[in-house]
Design an enzyme around this catalytic site. Sequence first.
Site, PDB file in Angstrom:
ATOM      1  N   CYS A 176      -3.289  10.297   1.492  1.00  0.00           N
ATOM      2  CA  CYS A 176      -2.493   9.143   1.062  1.00  0.00           C
ATOM      3  C   CYS A 176      -1.165   9.552   0.444  1.00  0.00           C
ATOM      4  O   CYS A 176      -0.106   9.319   1.013  1.00  0.00           O
ATOM      5  CB  CYS A 176      -3.303   8.294   0.078  1.00  0.00           C
ATOM      6  SG  CYS A 176      -4.725   7.461   0.818  1.00  0.00           S
TER       7      CYS A 176
ATOM      8  N   LYS B 100       0.829  -1.215   0.000  1.00  0.00           N
ATOM      9  CA  LYS B 100       0.000   0.000   0.000  1.00  0.00           C
ATOM     10  C   LYS B 100       0.859   1.259   0.000  1.00  0.00           C
ATOM     11  O   LYS B 100       0.601   2.211  -0.752  1.00  0.00           O
ATOM     12  CB  LYS B 100      -0.934  -0.001   1.210  1.00  0.00           C
ATOM     13  CG  LYS B 100      -1.739   1.284   1.380  1.00  0.00           C
ATOM     14  CD  LYS B 100      -2.616   1.560   0.154  1.00  0.00           C
ATOM     15  CE  LYS B 100      -3.207   2.970   0.192  1.00  0.00           C
ATOM     16  NZ  LYS B 100      -4.152   3.177   1.268  1.00  0.00           N
TER      17      LYS B 100
END
Length: 407
Positions: A255, A201
Amino acid sequence: MINVIGLGYIGLPTALMLAAHGWEVVGTDYNQEIVNTLNLGQTTFKEQGLDELFHAAVKAGIRFSEDYMKTDTYILSVATPYDKLSKKIDPQYLIKAMQSVMKVCTKGAIVIIESTVSPGTIDKQIRPIVEAGGFVPGEDIHLVHAPERIIPGNMLYELKHNARTIGADHLNVGEQVKAIYDSFCVGEIIVTDIKTAEMTKVVENTYRDINIAYANELVKICHVDNMDVYEIIRIANRHPRVNILKPGPGVGGHCISVDPWFLVGDYPGLANIILAARRINDSMPEFVLERIHDIMKENGMRDVSRVGLYGLTYKENVDDMRESPTLQMLDCMERHLCGNLVKIYDPMVKEDVVANQYYDLDYFLREVDFLVILVGHKEIIDNMHKLKGKVILDTRNICDLEGTYRL
């Protein structure tokens, strides 16, 4: 029953999607205002299709509470910021959530962590909490990492269609969790180990950050020699193995602007390209300020109060302002004692966030002579004709009016 912990941009859509697909779900959040709003039948942020999904989930029986439930399945979707000094992950919210789970969970429970974490976080920070509760990780309590992969503005589609990664200690537990997500996800679901899932991720978002940094560095290079960076990128991308992303005023969101710092903090001296990319992208708001200064000087403009910033969110057509380039730029202006002079407008932001904030496009445009487009909302694209006669700096390359300045 699945207890989803954290009802923000990731947790709420996940809880609603599960409930709408047949799971008994309780959504938990420590923020009483969020819980009260949801219990009154209203969503807490805007997203295409979210209200319809919310009503379907309510009809299916979803409940919302400030309390953690006694059950055998938990999904933790809480914020994981980074320490701006050390650049390491700050897992305080995740730790608190896990400690609360341990007070009520049953033996054999599965705890699924969706929050993005740096590699090794679950081993270093979460397993000890399980052990402190008198349980054996991997036997009494099963830890799983299933990082989210959705983006504001297209959340529900991506929640259903994006591939997912499930990291678990044991394959059979990973397959159990895969079955939960299989109930609504049509994308490929890959089962692997926890640390690989953690790293995957972070690597995905770091890759995009580096690509954006390359585009932003090209902007600066091309600006020095008066070259059209957009035309150069357009032509370069005709090559079958080249895909340069778009430059812009900076990188925002929770993010791309955050996750790469995890690697910088955990692997100092090794994450060199990653660190350079972060610095380039973080420098863009100040570069935009330099462009504003140069354009004002070129046009004989002195009154900063006649400068208008269009856009507060970090991307187009969403109300998410986390780490937005505009807020970064305003912070820089405040340090130079002029942050409260410019006028600001964003159609997606209805509450007071900054000084001199406007709530009507036409009124805002009447009050400014120099407009800086920082976010490419559909509204401004549809109303470009209203900008005629103004000095325009377009940081998103969406305005085709003659005389428009670009990055």
